[in-house]
Scaffold this motif. Structure first.
Motif, short mmCIF file in Angstrom:
data_model
loop_
_atom_site.label_atom_id
_atom_site.label_comp_id
_atom_site.label_asym_id
_atom_site.label_seq_id
_atom_site.Cartn_x
_atom_site.Cartn_y
_atom_site.Cartn_z
N SER A 20 0.81 -1.23 0.00
CA SER A 20 0.00 0.00 0.00
C SER A 20 0.84 1.27 0.00
O SER A 20 0.31 2.37 -0.17
N ASN A 21 2.15 1.14 0.22
CA ASN A 21 3.05 2.29 0.11
C ASN A 21 2.78 3.35 1.17
O ASN A 21 2.87 4.55 0.92
N ILE A 22 2.42 2.89 2.36
CA ILE A 22 2.28 3.78 3.51
C ILE A 22 3.39 3.41 4.49
O ILE A 22 3.27 2.45 5.25
N ALA A 23 4.49 4.13 4.43
CA ALA A 23 5.71 3.70 5.11
C ALA A 23 5.57 3.64 6.62
O ALA A 23 6.32 2.92 7.29
N CYS A 24 4.61 4.37 7.19
CA CYS A 24 4.43 4.34 8.64
C CYS A 24 3.67 3.10 9.09
O CYS A 24 3.70 2.73 10.27
N ALA A 25 2.97 2.43 8.17
CA ALA A 25 2.18 1.26 8.56
C ALA A 25 3.03 0.14 9.14
O ALA A 25 2.68 -0.43 10.18
N PRO A 26 4.17 -0.22 8.53
CA PRO A 26 5.00 -1.25 9.15
C PRO A 26 5.55 -0.84 10.51
O PRO A 26 5.83 -1.71 11.34
N ILE A 27 5.71 0.45 10.73
CA ILE A 27 6.18 0.90 12.04
C ILE A 27 5.13 0.59 13.10
O ILE A 27 5.43 0.06 14.18
N GLY A 28 3.87 0.89 12.79
CA GLY A 28 2.79 0.57 13.72
C GLY A 28 2.68 -0.92 13.97
O GLY A 28 2.44 -1.37 15.10
N TYR A 29 2.87 -1.71 12.91
CA TYR A 29 2.81 -3.17 13.04
C TYR A 29 3.97 -3.66 13.92
O TYR A 29 3.80 -4.57 14.74
N THR A 30 5.14 -3.04 13.78
CA THR A 30 6.29 -3.40 14.62
C THR A 30 5.99 -3.13 16.08
O THR A 30 6.29 -3.95 16.96
N TYR A 31 5.39 -1.99 16.38
CA TYR A 31 5.02 -1.67 17.77
C TYR A 31 4.05 -2.72 18.30
O TYR A 31 4.15 -3.15 19.46
N PHE A 32 3.08 -3.09 17.47
CA PHE A 32 2.09 -4.11 17.85
C PHE A 32 2.79 -5.41 18.26
O PHE A 32 2.44 -6.03 19.27
N LEU A 33 3.81 -5.80 17.52
CA LEU A 33 4.53 -7.03 17.83
C LEU A 33 5.43 -6.86 19.05
O LEU A 33 5.46 -7.73 19.94
N LEU A 34 6.15 -5.76 19.13
CA LEU A 34 7.10 -5.58 20.23
C LEU A 34 6.40 -5.55 21.58
O LEU A 34 6.94 -6.02 22.58
N ARG A 35 5.20 -5.00 21.63
CA ARG A 35 4.45 -4.99 22.88
C ARG A 35 4.18 -6.41 23.38
O ARG A 35 4.10 -6.66 24.58
N GLN A 36 4.03 -7.33 22.45
CA GLN A 36 3.67 -8.70 22.80
C GLN A 36 4.87 -9.60 23.11
O GLN A 36 4.72 -10.64 23.75
N MET A 37 6.04 -9.23 22.63
CA MET A 37 7.16 -10.15 22.58
C MET A 37 7.54 -10.80 23.93
O MET A 37 7.85 -12.00 23.96
N PRO A 38 7.55 -10.06 25.03
CA PRO A 38 7.87 -10.74 26.30
C PRO A 38 6.92 -11.90 26.60
O PRO A 38 7.33 -12.93 27.14
#
Length: 461
Positions: A20-38
């Motif tokens: 979709s060429n929205i460069a901030c979208a993967p950043i939000g997805y990364t935050y979503f994952l990092l919150r869960q990682m522990p």
């Protein structure tokens, strides 16, 4: 349930995360994952006793991700493919944009990620965390993908043992104390779970050698090897390379279809809405260069008798059909979606077809992925236009600004099937060779790009 369900739903909704060429979208997805990682780390420890490993849950509220839901019909604790599947969009972000910087944020706690973001069993030190804080960001490749893919691979490494193996004839064997595989033997992935199905001759979904697990494990190892080569070339990867060689092969049933469970013990069960066994098609791309596997997957779709009333079944089927370049199957699935009462006046979509169930954004957001995949397939060094054009309503058109998974932007793609013309304009972020191919005719042109260079290719259909 007000939850993120990650054994199909979130995955369908992130189908267009990068294209979709929205460069901030993967950043939000990364935050979503990092919150869960522990919690993913805790899951691997609590479920299996695995150390330095990650296991994704099926469901999360977006912050906490401890496995709390599991039962006989839905043994979520044995869902092995989750971490690999959830990390794949981030790997595709790397292929699409390169090594992005992920800004630090209050969305996640860096201190809570000491263990998760360390490639080794030793946690990151205070000094290492301070250095990250000083620069203000994590790098996608070295800081995020390398440790997360390593820890996800560690899960697979501890799950696979020579004691449980698959012989050369596809039979599951157990030999206590066995320490090595013999020639012709492969691992048996056990326990294994193919959401949310069970064999027709076995009442439990807790089984072995699910095709989704074979594909997800292979994908995890291949992603890790690629990222290690790029960001940690000194790493000894022999262990991961051998695991790749020792994975069980796919098997095929009497109709020629890909089997959902790669062993002789379990019979296919085609009365189900999930298509988990076609993971090799989408989100992966194993069928792109393997015609025999592609045909087996086409047959598997033809054999699947039930789609239930859940919209995600048809969204999933649509994405798979696009990857299989099957315009007929894709069109049938999308027409079914569009002609049911799935949309509300608010443009929100329903989980089912008749507005009698809960709100669900599988189709609302997943539709973007369906359209993108039908018009453009891409991987490193390859852009294919019109791989699976919808047969009704897409005779001509133009789409602009799609990102390709090869560090390039498709500035414009236009086509007219009646006039038998198509045109694609591509701008490459980097100096590279890209093969631009037309799915309608099979014609291909190999182009050399300089960084920032734009080129247009015309195709006669």
């Amino acid at each position: 349930g007000s939850k993120y369900t990650m054994d199909a739903n979130v995955n369908l909704q992130t189908a267009a995360l990068n294209t979709s060429n929205i460069a901030c979208a993967p950043i939000g997805y990364t935050y979503f994952l990092l919150r869960q990682m522990p919690d993913w780390e805790e899951n691997a420890q609590n479920t299996h006793g695995f150390t330095d490993a990650l296991q994704a849950p099926v469901n999360s509220d977006g912050d906490k991700a401890v496995i709390t839901e599991t039962c006989y019909p839905y043994p979520f604790r044995y869902w092995n493919a989750g971490a690999s599947w959830m990390l794949l969009p981030l790997y595709e972000t790397y292929l699409t944009y390169g090594d992005m910087e992920i800004p630090l944020s209050e969305e996640f706690s860096l201190d809570a990620l000491r263990s998760v973001l360390s490639v080794t069993e030793t946690d990151l030190t205070d000094a290492q965390l301070d250095a990250i804080r000083a620069r203000g960001y994590l790098t996608l490749g070295k800081d995020i993908l390398l440790p997360l893919l390593t820890k996800s691979a560690n899960y697979w490494a501890q799950l696979l043992t020579p004691e449980y193996y698959t012989d050369k004839d596809g039979n599951i064997r157990y030999e206590a104390g066995k320490t090595a595989l013999a020639d012709g033997e492969t691992y048996c992935i056990l326990p294994s779970y193919s959401p949310e199905n069970n064999p027709s001759n076995y009442p439990s979904p807790s089984v072995a050698n699910a095709a989704i697990d074979i594909a997800a494990c292979r994908s995890n190892l291949e992603m890790l090897l690629a990222i290690s080569k790029e960001f940690a070339p000194e790493t000894d990867t022999a262990k991961w390379e051998q695991m790749l060689c020792d994975l069980p092969p796919y098997l095929y049933d009497e109709t020629g279809a890909l089997k959902e469970w790669a062993c002789n013990s379990f019979a296919e069960n085609n009365e189900h809405r999930h298509l988990s066994h076609l993971y090799c098609v989408w989100p992966l791309a194993e069928t792109q260069e393997d015609e025999a596997l592609r045909n087996a997957c086409v047959q598997a779709i033809e054999n699947r008798e039930s789609e239930n009333e859940a919209s995600h079944a048809l969204v999933h089927r649509s994405l798979i059909a696009a990857r299989l370049k099957d315009s007929k199957s894709l069109t049938r699935a999308v027409k079914t979606l569009m002609n049911h009462k799935i949309h509300y006046d608010s443009l929100m979509t329903n989980h089912d077809y008749d507005r009698h169930s809960c709100y669900c954004t599988d189709f609302e957001i997943g539709y973007l992925g369906i359209v993108h995949e039908s018009l453009l397939y891409s991987e490193t060094g390859t852009i294919e236009i019109l791989p699976a054009v919808l047969l009704d309503g897409f005779d001509s058109g133009e789409i602009t600004g799609i990102r390709a998974r090869t560090r390039a932007e498709v500035d414009s793609l236009s086509w007219d099937l009646n006039a038998k013309t198509a045109s694609v304009t591509v701008t490459s972020d980097i100096a590279q060779e890209i093969t631009v191919r037309c799915g309608v005719t099979g014609e291909a042109q190999v182009l050399q790009f300089a960084a920032g260079e734009q080129k247009t290719v015309e195709f006669a259909l």
